[in-house]
Scaffold this motif. Structure first.
Motif, PDB file in Angstrom:
ATOM      1  N   ASP A 208       0.809  -1.381   0.084  1.00 49.53           N
ATOM      2  CA  ASP A 208       0.043   0.219   0.012  1.00 49.53           C
ATOM      3  C   ASP A 208       0.722   1.382  -0.230  1.00 49.53           C
ATOM      4  O   ASP A 208       1.838   1.425   0.782  1.00 49.53           O
ATOM      5  N   ARG A 209       0.800   1.872  -0.926  1.00 44.78           N
ATOM      6  CA  ARG A 209       1.472   3.256  -1.153  1.00 44.78           C
ATOM      7  C   ARG A 209       1.256   4.291  -0.058  1.00 44.78           C
ATOM      8  O   ARG A 209       2.021   5.233   0.220  1.00 44.78           O
ATOM      9  N   ASN A 210       0.024   4.128   0.566  1.00 44.13           N
ATOM     10  CA  ASN A 210      -0.290   5.109   1.849  1.00 44.13           C
ATOM     11  C   ASN A 210       0.664   4.818   2.831  1.00 44.13           C
ATOM     12  O   ASN A 210       0.691   5.769   3.552  1.00 44.13           O
ATOM     13  N   LEU A 211       1.399   3.847   2.812  1.00 41.93           N
ATOM     14  CA  LEU A 211       2.483   3.685   3.939  1.00 41.93           C
ATOM     15  C   LEU A 211       3.485   4.736   3.830  1.00 41.93           C
ATOM     16  O   LEU A 211       4.329   5.067   4.981  1.00 41.93           O
ATOM     17  N   ILE A 212       3.856   5.106   2.652  1.00 41.28           N
ATOM     18  CA  ILE A 212       4.953   6.169   2.519  1.00 41.28           C
ATOM     19  C   ILE A 212       4.826   7.203   3.512  1.00 41.28           C
ATOM     20  O   ILE A 212       3.632   7.841   3.208  1.00 41.28           O
ATOM     21  N   GLY A 213       5.880   7.735   4.102  1.00 42.33           N
ATOM     22  CA  GLY A 213       5.859   8.699   5.012  1.00 42.33           C
ATOM     23  C   GLY A 213       5.513   8.398   6.440  1.00 42.33           C
ATOM     24  O   GLY A 213       5.449   9.073   7.431  1.00 42.33           O
ATOM     25  N   LYS A 214       4.868   6.933   6.691  1.00 40.30           N
ATOM     26  CA  LYS A 214       4.515   6.678   7.951  1.00 40.30           C
ATOM     27  C   LYS A 214       5.840   6.412   8.737  1.00 40.30           C
ATOM     28  O   LYS A 214       6.857   5.786   8.435  1.00 40.30           O
ATOM     29  N   GLN A 215       5.859   6.457  10.085  1.00 41.74           N
ATOM     30  CA  GLN A 215       6.845   6.290  11.095  1.00 41.74           C
ATOM     31  C   GLN A 215       6.667   4.881  11.788  1.00 41.74           C
ATOM     32  O   GLN A 215       5.434   4.663  12.234  1.00 41.74           O
ATOM     33  N   VAL A 216       7.256   4.011  11.369  1.00 43.66           N
ATOM     34  CA  VAL A 216       7.186   2.582  11.936  1.00 43.66           C
ATOM     35  C   VAL A 216       8.597   1.878  12.631  1.00 43.66           C
ATOM     36  O   VAL A 216       9.716   2.369  12.473  1.00 43.66           O
ATOM     37  N   ALA A 217       8.219   0.972  13.476  1.00 39.95           N
ATOM     38  CA  ALA A 217       9.277   0.140  14.043  1.00 39.95           C
ATOM     39  C   ALA A 217       9.237  -1.150  13.332  1.00 39.95           C
ATOM     40  O   ALA A 217       8.409  -1.624  13.004  1.00 39.95           O
ATOM     41  N   VAL A 218      10.599  -1.597  13.296  1.00 36.17           N
ATOM     42  CA  VAL A 218      10.678  -2.881  12.829  1.00 36.17           C
ATOM     43  C   VAL A 218      10.542  -4.050  13.611  1.00 36.17           C
ATOM     44  O   VAL A 218      10.982  -3.967  14.888  1.00 36.17           O
ATOM     45  N   LEU A 219       9.755  -5.131  13.242  1.00 38.71           N
ATOM     46  CA  LEU A 219       9.568  -6.323  14.022  1.00 38.71           C
ATOM     47  C   LEU A 219      10.469  -7.219  13.639  1.00 38.71           C
ATOM     48  O   LEU A 219      10.055  -7.800  12.390  1.00 38.71           O
ATOM     49  N   PRO A 220      11.545  -7.646  14.071  1.00 38.75           N
ATOM     50  CA  PRO A 220      12.667  -8.371  13.518  1.00 38.75           C
ATOM     51  C   PRO A 220      12.635  -9.807  12.939  1.00 38.75           C
ATOM     52  O   PRO A 220      13.333 -10.143  12.333  1.00 38.75           O
ATOM     53  N   LEU A 221      11.581 -10.432  13.606  1.00 42.53           N
ATOM     54  CA  LEU A 221      11.691 -11.909  13.549  1.00 42.53           C
ATOM     55  C   LEU A 221      11.007 -12.260  12.195  1.00 42.53           C
ATOM     56  O   LEU A 221       9.951 -11.730  11.408  1.00 42.53           O
ATOM     57  N   ILE A 222      11.969 -13.183  11.455  1.00 44.11           N
ATOM     58  CA  ILE A 222      11.377 -13.700  10.190  1.00 44.11           C
ATOM     59  C   ILE A 222      11.153 -15.322  10.370  1.00 44.11           C
ATOM     60  O   ILE A 222      12.362 -15.914  10.992  1.00 44.11           O
ATOM     61  N   SER A 223      10.087 -15.894   9.920  1.00 43.15           N
ATOM     62  CA  SER A 223      10.076 -17.400  10.252  1.00 43.15           C
ATOM     63  C   SER A 223       9.799 -17.976   8.964  1.00 43.15           C
ATOM     64  O   SER A 223       9.173 -17.335   7.940  1.00 43.15           O
ATOM     65  N   CYS A 224       9.777 -19.393   8.809  1.00 38.91           N
ATOM     66  CA  CYS A 224       9.347 -19.848   7.357  1.00 38.91           C
ATOM     67  C   CYS A 224       8.057 -19.945   7.269  1.00 38.91           C
ATOM     68  O   CYS A 224       7.732 -20.066   5.988  1.00 38.91           O
ATOM     69  N   GLY A 225       7.186 -20.037   8.329  1.00 41.49           N
ATOM     70  CA  GLY A 225       5.349 -20.018   8.291  1.00 41.49           C
ATOM     71  C   GLY A 225       5.111 -21.348   7.829  1.00 41.49           C
ATOM     72  O   GLY A 225       3.793 -21.569   7.409  1.00 41.49           O
ATOM     73  N   LYS A 226       5.905 -22.338   7.721  1.00 41.73           N
ATOM     74  CA  LYS A 226       5.319 -23.696   7.369  1.00 41.73           C
ATOM     75  C   LYS A 226       5.556 -24.894   8.322  1.00 41.73           C
ATOM     76  O   LYS A 226       4.850 -25.792   8.340  1.00 41.73           O
ATOM     77  N   CYS A 227       6.432 -24.760   9.317  1.00 43.41           N
ATOM     78  CA  CYS A 227       6.923 -25.805  10.098  1.00 43.41           C
ATOM     79  C   CYS A 227       5.862 -25.773  11.181  1.00 43.41           C
ATOM     80  O   CYS A 227       4.827 -24.968  11.286  1.00 43.41           O
ATOM     81  N   GLU A 228       5.746 -26.747  12.048  1.00 38.50           N
ATOM     82  CA  GLU A 228       4.871 -27.000  13.203  1.00 38.50           C
ATOM     83  C   GLU A 228       4.767 -25.842  14.104  1.00 38.50           C
ATOM     84  O   GLU A 228       3.830 -25.599  14.824  1.00 38.50           O
ATOM     85  N   TYR A 229       5.967 -25.074  14.411  1.00 40.98           N
ATOM     86  CA  TYR A 229       6.107 -24.057  15.419  1.00 40.98           C
ATOM     87  C   TYR A 229       5.331 -22.883  14.843  1.00 40.98           C
ATOM     88  O   TYR A 229       4.686 -22.357  15.504  1.00 40.98           O
ATOM     89  N   CYS A 230       5.624 -22.687  13.309  1.00 35.26           N
ATOM     90  CA  CYS A 230       4.868 -21.390  12.833  1.00 35.26           C
ATOM     91  C   CYS A 230       3.588 -21.686  12.860  1.00 35.26           C
ATOM     92  O   CYS A 230       2.776 -20.507  13.086  1.00 35.26           O
ATOM     93  N   LYS A 231       2.992 -22.769  12.326  1.00 36.65           N
ATOM     94  CA  LYS A 231       1.750 -23.095  12.422  1.00 36.65           C
ATOM     95  C   LYS A 231       0.784 -22.952  13.595  1.00 36.65           C
ATOM     96  O   LYS A 231      -0.492 -22.833  13.637  1.00 36.65           O
ATOM     97  N   SER A 232       1.666 -23.083  14.611  1.00 37.31           N
ATOM     98  CA  SER A 232       1.037 -23.017  15.991  1.00 37.31           C
ATOM     99  C   SER A 232       1.318 -21.617  16.858  1.00 37.31           C
ATOM    100  O   SER A 232       0.871 -21.448  18.130  1.00 37.31           O
ATOM    101  N   GLY A 233       1.913 -20.642  15.937  1.00 31.30           N
ATOM    102  CA  GLY A 233       1.993 -19.278  16.555  1.00 31.30           C
ATOM    103  C   GLY A 233       3.143 -19.294  17.431  1.00 31.30           C
ATOM    104  O   GLY A 233       3.610 -18.247  18.226  1.00 31.30           O
ATOM    105  N   LYS A 234       4.186 -20.192  17.117  1.00 31.24           N
ATOM    106  CA  LYS A 234       5.474 -20.157  17.972  1.00 31.24           C
ATOM    107  C   LYS A 234       6.535 -19.833  16.943  1.00 31.24           C
ATOM    108  O   LYS A 234       7.551 -20.819  16.856  1.00 31.24           O
ATOM    109  N   GLU A 235       6.504 -18.928  15.960  1.00 31.52           N
ATOM    110  CA  GLU A 235       7.382 -18.518  15.186  1.00 31.52           C
ATOM    111  C   GLU A 235       8.805 -18.495  15.599  1.00 31.52           C
ATOM    112  O   GLU A 235       9.569 -18.678  15.043  1.00 31.52           O
ATOM    113  N   HIS A 236       8.951 -18.167  16.983  1.00 35.84           N
ATOM    114  CA  HIS A 236      10.210 -17.825  17.557  1.00 35.84           C
ATOM    115  C   HIS A 236      11.115 -19.064  17.396  1.00 35.84           C
ATOM    116  O   HIS A 236      12.287 -19.024  18.093  1.00 35.84           O
TER     117      HIS A 236
END
Length: 343
Positions: A83-111
Motif C-alpha cells: 500500500d503506497r499510503n504507507l509512504i511517510g509513516k513512522q514505523v518500528a521494525v519487527l525483526p523476527l522472520i520465520s518460514c511460516g510452514k513448520c509445526e512451530y510457525c503453524k501453532s503461533g510459535k514462530e520464535h
C-alpha cells in the motif's frame, strides 16, 4: 549509503554500500533511530554467538551483516504489492522472520522456527545504516519516536510475561528484575503497567538505578533486597562487571515454590546446583524473543505503558558509532541506559 557491518569478533566496519531497493512485499525505511543492545556488544567483544558465519537457510544471508535488531524510521518507498499510503509513516521494525510452514510457525510459535531469522542478528541486515528494507509484515506504525528502539524489547517483555502466566497469575505478584538496561526497563514497564505486578528493579550500576527511579520505578540497591519474591527476572545476563551471574544470584531472592524467569543470554558455563531449586520446589522459566501472539496484543500493551522512555535515551551519529557506541558501551556502561544512533 553509510552502514556499519559486522565481519567477526572485534571486526566492525563503517562502509559505503549501495542503497537497497524495495522488491515485492517490501518497504524501504529511512532509518531514524537504531538502538545499541548488550547483545550486539557481546557479539562484537566475544562473538559471533548468534550472528551466522554461513549462509542462512531461509535468507541465504551471512556475514558481513548490518547489526541492530531494535530500530525504526520513516517509510520512503514501497515495492510491488504494498500500500503506497504507507509512504511517510513512522514505523518500528519487527525483526523476527520465520518460514511460516513448520509445526512451530503453524501453532503461533514462530520464535522456535528451525529456520528463524532476525533482522540485525541472524540471517538478515538490521538498522545500523541509513536505509533498511523489510517485509511489509515486519513493521508496525508507532506514533512516539522515542519508542522506536524499545518496541523489540517491549515484545520480549510481553513474551516473558506470557511465559510466566503459564505458571501463575502476575497481578499483585512481587517481582524483582535484575538489570536496568533497555531490556530490563522494557520488561519492567510491561509487567508493571499491563500485567499489574509489583515491580522492583536492581542494577549494579548506580546511574542506571537513578534513571529507573526517575522514570517511576521502585529501584532497590543490593542491600535493600530483603524480602523473598514470587519471581525474579534475570534481565542482565552475563557481564564482566558481575562476580555472580544474575541467573545464580536471583535464586537467593526467591520464595519457596516460586520461579526464576531468564531472558538474559549466557554463552559460557555457569555453576548451577539443581538441588538448591529442588529442595524449595522452585523452577526456571526460559523466554526468548517473541512471536505473533505477542505482536497481537502489542498495541493494547503500548496504550497502558506509562514509562517516559525519553529519560533513557542518549543519541549519537552513525558516523561515530564505533567509538561513541560500541567502545563506549563496552567500557562505560554507567554513562547510559540506551545509546541510540539517530539521524
Amino acid at each position: 549509503m553509510l552502514a556499519l557491518r559486522f565481519y567477526g569478533q572485534r571486526d566492525i566496519r563503517l562502509e559505503n554500500i549501495p542503497k537497497p531497493k524495495p522488491k515485492k512485499d517490501v518497504v524501504l525505511i529511512k532509518v531514524s533511530d537504531a538502538g545499541i543492545s548488550q547483545t550486539q556488544i557481546n557479539e562484537f567483544v566475544e562473538g559471533p554467538f548468534i550472528i551466522n558465519k554461513e549462509p542462512h537457510p531461509l535468507t541465504n544471508k551471512s556475514i558481513p551483516l548490518i547489526p541492530c535488531q531494535e530500530y525504526g524510521g520513516i517509510i520512503e518507498e514501497v515495492g510491488e504489492n504494498v500500500d503506497r499510503n504507507l509512504i511517510g509513516k513512522q514505523v518500528a521494525v519487527l525483526p523476527l522472520i520465520s518460514c511460516g510452514k513448520c509445526e512451530y510457525c503453524k501453532s503461533g510459535k514462530e520464535h522456535l522456527c528451525d529456520k528463524m531469522a532476525y533482522h540485525g542478528l541472524l540471517g538478515a541486515d538490521g538498522g545500523f545504516c541509513e536505509y533498511s528494507v523489510v517485509n511489509k509484515n515486519n513493521i508496525i506504525e508507532i506514533e512516539k519516536r522515542e519508542l522506536l528502539t524499545f518496541i523489540e524489547p517491549i515484545l520480549v517483555g510481553i513474551h516473558a510475561a506470557n511465559q510466566a502466566k503459564r505458571f501463575f497469575d502476575l497481578k499483585d505478584k512481587n517481582i524483582l528484575i535484575l538489570g536496568a538496561g533497555a531490556v530490563g526497563i522494557s520488561v519492567a514497564s510491561v509487567f508493571k503497567d499491563f500485567f499489574k505486578a509489583n515491580i522492583e528493579i536492581n542494577d549494579i550500576l548506580e546511574a542506571r538505578l537513578k534513571r529507573a527511579k526517575k522514570a517511576g520505578f521502585k529501584a532497590v540497591k543490593k542491600d535493600e533486597i530483603s524480602k523473598k519474591y514470587d519471581m525474579v527476572i534475570d534481565a542482565a545476563g552475563i557481564d564482566t562487571l558481575i562476580e555472580i551471574p544474575a541467573f545464580i544470584e536471583g535464586q537467593n531472592y526467591l520464595k519457596k515454590g516460586s520461579a526464576l524467569l531468564n531472558i538474559g543470554t549466557y554463552f559460557h558455563p555457569i555453576k548451577l546446583i539443581p538441588s538448591n531449586l529442588l529442595l524449595k520446589e522452585q523452577c526456571i522459566i526460559e523466554s526468548i524473543t517473541y512471536n505473533s501472539n505477542d505482536v497481537k496484543i502489542l498495541p493494547e500493551v503500548l496504550k497502558t505503558i506509562k514509562t517516559d522512555f525519553k529519560i533513557f535515551l542518549d543519541f549519537i551519529d552513525l558516523k561515530n558509532i564505533i567509538e561513541d557506541g560500541y567502545y563506549r558501551a563496552e567500557v562505560d556502561k554507567e554513562s547510559f541506559t540506551r545509546i541510540v544512533v539517530r539521524s
